[in-house]
Design an enzyme around this catalytic site. Structure first.
Site, mmCIF file in Angstrom:
data_model
loop_
_atom_site.group_PDB
_atom_site.id
_atom_site.type_symbol
_atom_site.label_atom_id
_atom_site.label_comp_id
_atom_site.label_asym_id
_atom_site.label_seq_id
_atom_site.Cartn_x
_atom_site.Cartn_y
_atom_site.Cartn_z
ATOM 1 N N CYS A 136 0.869 -1.170 0.000
ATOM 2 C CA CYS A 136 0.000 0.000 0.000
ATOM 3 C C CYS A 136 0.905 1.219 0.000
ATOM 4 O O CYS A 136 2.015 1.167 -0.521
ATOM 5 C CB CYS A 136 -0.960 -0.031 1.187
ATOM 6 S SG CYS A 136 -0.139 -0.196 2.779
ATOM 7 N N HIS A 187 33.076 -7.449 34.186
ATOM 8 C CA HIS A 187 33.673 -8.454 35.070
ATOM 9 C C HIS A 187 33.937 -7.794 36.425
ATOM 10 O O HIS A 187 34.730 -6.852 36.527
ATOM 11 C CB HIS A 187 34.978 -8.981 34.465
ATOM 12 C CG HIS A 187 35.499 -10.214 35.100
ATOM 13 N ND1 HIS A 187 36.079 -10.216 36.354
ATOM 14 C CD2 HIS A 187 35.560 -11.502 34.660
ATOM 15 C CE1 HIS A 187 36.463 -11.444 36.655
ATOM 16 N NE2 HIS A 187 36.155 -12.249 35.640
#
Length: 616
Positions: A28, A540
């Site tokens: 469309c 870490h």
């Protein structure tokens, strides 16, 4: 230079399951609409498709998979059709697929069918409507003589689509209901044939057909009779094909179809269809007259959501029917309130955002909305993404829609609401229309600016990066140091990647970036995050802390979860780490290929950490 959409089109097709999974495709104004054999494949890749550069959003509706592209949808569609052997649904009618018919409730399916029928002829309706509007302006200001031949020729061009609308609908409905298009055309064309129309001396005149009284109606410009007639014929044709021998079908099918369907339409379907259309128009007019304010409030506020669902085209027949019956329509101005409110979102986001990409998207979306009434790039690219602009346009759209309704603002032809189509609203309520769309545009822009862009918007503003650098938030409070000063050879040598380290002052951990959690180590001492751009980050906590009791670490997110920059994602017992004799230095490294010059670090107060210092 023209854009190349080859890579985008190939990636989209791949993610929806490949060429072999696509039944048909059409588009469309802003969306690729896929009918798929197995929609589950596409659903699994929905997020990947949404993240593609050039894709605004993805919608699943009633068995159809819709990829919202925006202004470039036609080019992407052509690229796909050029690269693959895929059926064009607008050519074979497969957009009304069996899978779609089986999904959704009756009302949704009804609107989907209407959308499919009207969608191909919208562009012609809009163009012809605009021509009619221009002629009104030209004759009103005496720039063109209404009795002259020039006017009559141009008027014929503008009136053609509306006068012969039932024929256009017959062709489109035949494609959707999968019946012979030319027989369908012949059935409806009979209603506009001069011998038939010549008998209609007045609406409702009764004539004789084989002793049966037939109430004659005028069918030019009508909507319902043609659609219902072809729907009924679709069942008749299937029955006839089972009965008529193949050798006789070439003449017998059309002969019997015309003998059955034309009288049936004249005697039953047509009059009922006209009365239904008149009744619908009367109901809409009554609602508008008695409570235009309420009607406008609902339409102006909800229209954006109808666009999001994808059934907004289903409202077109009501507007066309109003124009045919009364010569004007009050729904379109209410819808215009939502259209210009969407355009206002783009202006508000442009003024509020500090992100160059977002500002560019907003600026580029303003003009298609203002000049062509195309708002889906704004709805999906800005309003839904940032949430608060959607609230702004809903509020202002509803208020301005209520104003339009209360003032009985009218459109005199069918067009898309835009600055270029102002003549379509010409008349005694034109001033109200101008006031309304101006208020919708600037009111939404102001409210969007005041409300801001919401959580996602704030984060995006904060993370704007100079020279495309990755903007990283320090994950813990403390002293930021270079990896060179980390007492671990793996990290200090940058064997695992470049990054930074922090000697923490407390145990609260926040996400340094926005992305998805890839992994959380069982002990909780480390986790990995992947940004939307693909950069992988490892956080870490401490050195060699894998040996510690996992109760020391409390990570509150799991693998697969989405995290935003600055979001608290866990905490750890800093004192316990020190008491156990471990170094609490927290490391942030980029495990993907990224160098120090590719990122910049900021603290929780958004201050740049320009110098990475050593521990004293």
């Amino acid at each position: 230079m023209a854009k190349d959409f080859t890579n985008l089109s190939k990636t989209i097709v791949s993610h929806v399951g490949g060429e072999q999974n696509i039944v048909s495709l059409y588009h469309c104004i802003t969306r690729l609409r896929f009918n798929l054999k197995d929609i589950k494949i596409a659903k699994e890749n929905k997020e990947k498709i949404q993240q593609l550069d050039g894709v605004l959003s993805v919608i699943e509706g009633n068995g159809q998979f819709q990829v919202v592209i925006g202004n470039d949808v036609s080019e992407v569609f052509q690229s796909i059709m050029k690269t693959y052997t895929i059926k064009n649904a607008l050519e074979d009618g497969s957009e009304s697929s069996e899978s779609e018919e089986k999904h959704g409730n009756v009302i949704i399916r009804f609107f989907n069918v209407l959308s499919s029928i009207f969608n191909p002829i919208i562009i012609t309706l809009a163009g012809a409507g605009m021509l009619k509007a221009l002629l009104v302006v030209l004759t009103t200001y005496n720039l063109l003589e209404a009795e002259g031949s020039t006017y009559k020729i141009l008027s014929a061009a503008g009136n053609s689509v509306f006068y012969f609308l039932p024929i256009f609908l017959a062709i489109s409905a035949a494609r959707i209901f999968k019946v012979n298009m030319f027989i369908s055309l012949a059935i409806i064309a009979a209603l506009l044939e001069p011998n038939f129309t010549g008998m209609i001396t007045e609406t409702g005149v009764t004539v004789d057909f084989l002793g049966i009284p037939a109430v004659l109606m005028g069918y030019s410009g009508t909507v319902i009779p043609a659609i219902v007639s072809i729907y009924v014929y679709s069942h008749v044709e299937r029955l006839l094909k089972r009965i008529i021998p193949k050798s006789m079908e070439i003449f017998a099918l059309s002969l019997i179809a015309l003998l059955i369907m034309v009288p049936l339409t004249v005697l039953v379907i047509g009059p009922i269809g006209v009365m239904l259309g008149d009744g619908l128009g009367t109901v809409m007019n009554t609602i508008s007259d008695t409570s235009g304010l309420l009607a406008g409030l609902l339409i102006g506020g909800s229209w954006t959501f109808l666009v999001m669902i994808g059934i907004h085209w289903g409202v077109v027949p009501i507007m066309v029917n109003n124009l045919t019956l009364y010569g004007y329509d009050t729904l379109r101005p209410m819808i215009a309130a939502a259209t210009f409110a969407s355009a206002g979102v783009a202006l508000g986001v442009f003024l509020r955002s500090r992100n160059k990409h977002t500002k560019g998207l907003a600026l580029s979306a303003i003009f298609p909305a203002l000049l062509g009434g195309i708002t889906e790039p704004i709805v999906y690219g800005l309003s839904i993404k940032y949430k608060k602009p959607l609230i702004a346009q809903t509020i202002v759209g509803a208020l301005v829609g209520a104003f339009m309704g209360a003032m009985q603002t009218k459109a005199i032809v069918y067009v898309f609401p835009a600055l270029t189509t102002l003549p379509a609203f010409f008349g005694d309520t034109f001033g109200y229309y101008l006031i309304g769309i101006t208020a919708a545009f600037f009111g939404t822009a102001i409210l969007t600016y005041i409300l801001g862009l919401g959580e996602v918007g704030k984060q995006e503003e904060r993370t704007e990066e100079a020279s495309n650098k990755l903007n990283v938030l320090v994950p813990v409070d403390g002293q930021v140091i270079t990896l060179d000063d980390v007492n671990d050879q793996v990290f200090s040598s940058r064997a695992t990647g470049d990054g930074l380290a922090v000697y923490p002052s407390n145990g609260e951990l926040v996400s340094p970036v926005t992305g998805n959690v890839v992994t959380v180590f069982p002990t909780g001492h480390a986790l990995g995050i992947k940004t939307d751009s693909g950069t992988e980050i490892l956080v870490h906590i401490g050195l060699d802390t894998v040996n510690l009791d996992k109760n020391i670490f409390n990570i509150s997110v799991n693998a697969g979860e989405r995290v935003t920059r600055g979001q608290k994602i866990g905490e750890f017992d800093l004192d316990a780490i020190k008491e156990a004799g471990y170094d609490p230095t927290t490391i942030l490294v980029f495990t993907s290929q990224i160098k120090e010059e590719d990122f910049e670090v900021v603290d929780k107060d958004e201050q740049n950490v320009t110098e990475l210092t050593k521990i004293n």
